[in-house]
Each structure stands twice: as C-alpha cells, then as structure tokens.
Design an enzyme around this catalytic site. Structure first.
Site, PDB file in Angstrom:
ATOM      1  N   THR A 182      13.101   5.647 -10.098  1.00  0.00           N
ATOM      2  CA  THR A 182      12.642   6.991 -10.453  1.00  0.00           C
ATOM      3  C   THR A 182      13.768   8.002 -10.341  1.00  0.00           C
ATOM      4  OG1 THR A 182      10.379   6.518  -9.744  1.00  0.00           O
ATOM      5  CG2 THR A 182      11.022   8.833  -9.847  1.00  0.00           C
ATOM      6  N   ASP A 230      13.738  -0.242 -13.347  1.00  0.00           N
ATOM      7  CA  ASP A 230      12.619   0.194 -12.528  1.00  0.00           C
ATOM      8  C   ASP A 230      12.519  -0.806 -11.375  1.00  0.00           C
ATOM      9  OD1 ASP A 230       9.788   0.251 -11.541  1.00  0.00           O
ATOM     10  OD2 ASP A 230       9.575   1.775 -13.106  1.00  0.00           O
ATOM     11  N   SER A 231      12.362  -0.314 -10.159  1.00  0.00           N
ATOM     12  CA  SER A 231      12.433  -1.245  -9.028  1.00  0.00           C
ATOM     13  C   SER A 231      11.270  -2.224  -8.991  1.00  0.00           C
ATOM     14  CB  SER A 231      12.530  -0.484  -7.704  1.00  0.00           C
ATOM     15  OG  SER A 231      11.310   0.097  -7.338  1.00  0.00           O
ATOM     16  N   THR A 264      11.755   3.445  -5.508  1.00  0.00           N
ATOM     17  CA  THR A 264      11.033   3.412  -4.240  1.00  0.00           C
ATOM     18  C   THR A 264      10.052   2.248  -4.111  1.00  0.00           C
ATOM     19  OG1 THR A 264       9.290   4.883  -5.077  1.00  0.00           O
ATOM     20  CG2 THR A 264      11.195   5.912  -4.007  1.00  0.00           C
ATOM     21  N   ASP A 265       9.565   1.702  -5.221  1.00  0.00           N
ATOM     22  CA  ASP A 265       8.509   0.691  -5.123  1.00  0.00           C
ATOM     23  C   ASP A 265       8.955  -0.543  -4.348  1.00  0.00           C
ATOM     24  OD1 ASP A 265       6.713   2.273  -6.441  1.00  0.00           O
ATOM     25  OD2 ASP A 265       6.974   1.308  -8.392  1.00  0.00           O
ATOM     26  N   LYS A 284       6.848   1.468   2.685  1.00  0.00           N
ATOM     27  CA  LYS A 284       6.330   2.570   1.869  1.00  0.00           C
ATOM     28  C   LYS A 284       4.814   2.641   2.034  1.00  0.00           C
ATOM     29  CE  LYS A 284       6.237   4.455  -2.850  1.00  0.00           C
ATOM     30  NZ  LYS A 284       6.564   4.234  -4.276  1.00  0.00           N
ATOM     31  N   TYR A 293      -7.699 -12.471  20.518  1.00  0.00           N
ATOM     32  CA  TYR A 293      -9.107 -12.731  20.220  1.00  0.00           C
ATOM     33  C   TYR A 293      -9.306 -14.180  19.775  1.00  0.00           C
ATOM     34  CZ  TYR A 293      -9.647  -7.619  20.137  1.00  0.00           C
ATOM     35  OH  TYR A 293      -9.652  -6.293  20.451  1.00  0.00           O
TER      36      TYR A 293
END
Length: 338
Positions: free
Chosen positions: A11, A53-54, A85-86, A160, A286
C-alpha cells in the site's frame, strides 16, 4: 551515516488503478512524499527490489529480501525496508530467522493508506523508520524490527490486528523496542532499554529450503471432524490447530481427538496454537488441552502465529520427532520465551 532503502511494493507504494490500488511508486518517489526527511542529514541509497501487493508475497520473496540485505549490509549503517502491511509481520518473523548474523539494524515499515490518500500515514511511518534506524545504528543494536504508528516492534513478536486503523500492529507479549516522542514541533525516536537476545547461529543454511506443506486449521463450536480428516488425508507435513483459550480442543460430541490421533500415527506433526494473539498457549491448564498433549500434540507456547508457521517452514526440511520439538522451542531471537 549511510542508509539503504529497499522497496517491495505494498500500500505504501500504491496508487489507484482501474483494478483498485496497485504498487506503482519507486523508492525515490516515496522519499519525496516524506517532507519530514528534508532535514535527515545522512546518505540514503535505494534498491527497488520488488513491486508486489504483500498478499502476493511468497517464501521465495523472503529469500530475495534476505539476500539483498545480506549483500548490502557491509556498505551501510542501517537498512529500511518498505513492505505491504498484510504480510508485514510474516516477513518480519521470516527475516528475523533468516538474518541471524546481521550486524546492522533492519527496520521494516509500510502504511495503511496510500501516499495520495487524505491524512496518509506514509510520511510519518517512513520518517519514523529512518529515525529508529538511526538510533539503532548509533547504539549498535542489530536485528529486525517493525516501525509502525510511532512504535518499534521486535520482528518475530509483531502481529497485525486491525485492517483499517493506522495503529494496526501490536507487540505480542514482548516490550516495545522504541517509541516516537514529541519534541517541540517534531518527533524524535526514543529506544527503550529492551535489547532482544539474538543467537548468531541457526540450524539452517543462508538459502534454506522452506516447507510449505503445512496446514492451518481453526476450531469452532460444532466443527465436524470430517473436515480435519480431509486435511489429514491431503498429506501435510504439519498441522497447526488454532484452539480455544489457552489451548482447548473439543473431545465430546464427536470431537476431533480421534482424527488428530490418526494423523499423528501417520507421522504428521500437530502443533496447538491459541486463537487469542496474547497470553500464549498452555494446553496443560485444562483437561481439554491435556488430552491433546497426551496424544503427542505440541504446544506453540508464546510463539506468534507468524513466527510459528515460519519457523516450522524452516525446521521441517531438517528435523523430525524430538529433535524438531527441541529446535521449535529453542529461543533463537526472543521468539519463544515460555
């Protein structure tokens, strides 16, 4: 001092097209979009390595980035890498594992909004990345970190958590490495006292094979075990199961434990990771977790999802059984501490 800017798309380098935002800007154009750097009195050189684009990033791209950084490290005091950022946190973890002997800081950043968008975070994030890189270089601190929204996060501890807000990244169960603080009309980079422990050794080579035959499987109420059976029948090397809470898997109402047992008997590695990003994984707390441990399922402990998957990609071509478990829990770069 001398800095290298490496661009890979994302981006931060994108502009509108008929198909939506696509990476178009060069490193030189991005520096021009950051007027705060006008007073940055240091040499900056640029390598436009990728323009993707990542979401399209691949393990082979991690190796390209690592090679580029390694090839240029001796010529610079610090490296800033721009990334979408992805998958930024995934690359942060991968480079942390792939660059153990790096003697200079490598700071990654990106943006949530393109440079031409109103109130874009491009200028602030680029400025902060260079300021953090400068401080890290001055104090001789190496390692991979992520600068985003005025904070500095250790590479294998970033994730993220927001798809739209500027402060999209968080440090998972680990102190921040730095913050940008106001001083008069501008901001300065301030480093915390936290210095990650980084081992210079790794069990893999500089250009290692990465195993991608790994499945990520999330449980939910009412999950039909036949879907996990289908995953097992596809023949993965490992299955990471994202469980409830601190590590719980259903064993009542046709639970999935018999399927897991069948997969383990076929030699498939199972690792349990909490669906919650913070607090780590502790299945022994648990019964719903202990039953899985009794079958041979491993706990992810406090590894982030990104660090866990990336580390498995690197370890699976080399190890199996108890040796793989030992290596998974080996603290290489403050990636696993509990």
């Amino acid at each position: 001092m001398k800095f290298l800017l490496v661009t890979t798309g994302g981006t931060i380098a994108s502009a509108p097209s008929e198909h939506g935002l696509t990476p178009q800007a060069s490193g030189a154009q991005l520096l021009q979009a950051c007027p705060q750097l006008m007073g940055f009195d240091h040499d900056v050189e640029i390598v436009d390595l990728l323009s993707k684009d990542s979401s399209n990033m691949h393990q082979s791209d991690w190796l390209k980035m690592a090679d580029c950084i390694r090839d240029h490290a001796s010529l610079y005091d610090a490296i800033v890498l721009l990334h979408g950022t992805d998958t930024l946190a995934w690359t942060g973890a991968a480079l942390s594992y792939l660059l153990p002997d790096m003697t200079i800081p490598v700071v990654l950043t990106g943006s949530m909004f393109a440079a031409g968008a109103p109130n874009s975070d491009v200028p602030d994030n680029i400025y902060a990345a260079f300021q953090f890189a400068l401080q890290l270089a001055m104090y001789k601190r190496s390692g991979v970190s992520i600068a985003f929204a005025d904070v500095l996060i250790h590479g294998p501890r970033a994730t993220k958590l927001d798809s739209h807000r500027k402060n999209a990244f968080f440090s998972v169960d680990y102190p921040l490495l730095g913050e940008m603080k106001d001083r008069d009309t501008h901001k300065i980079a301030w480093l915390t006292s936290k210095t990650p422990s980084i081992s210079p050794e790794r069990p893999w080579s500089q250009n290692p094979p990465l195993e991608t035959n790994i499945a990520l499987f999330t449980v939910f109420p009412g999950l039909d075990s036949r879907f996990l059976d289908a995953v097992i029948d596809s023949g993965p090397k490992a299955v990471v199961i994202e469980a409830y809470g601190s590590g719980g898997l259903p064993f009542m109402n046709s639970g999935i434990l018999p399927s897991i047992q069948r997969g383990i008997s076929q030699g498939i590695l199972f690792v349990m990771k909490s669906q919650t990003p913070f607090g780590g994984t502790d299945p022994a707390r648990y019964e719903v977790g202990q039953k899985a441990l009794d079958l041979g399922v491993l706990s992810a402990r406090d590894l982030t999802r990104e660090a866990l998957l990336t580390k498995l990609m690197l370890l699976l071509p080399l190890f199996s059984g108890e040796k793989l478990q030992s290596q998974l829990y080996s603290n290489l770069c403050d990636d696993v501490l509990s």
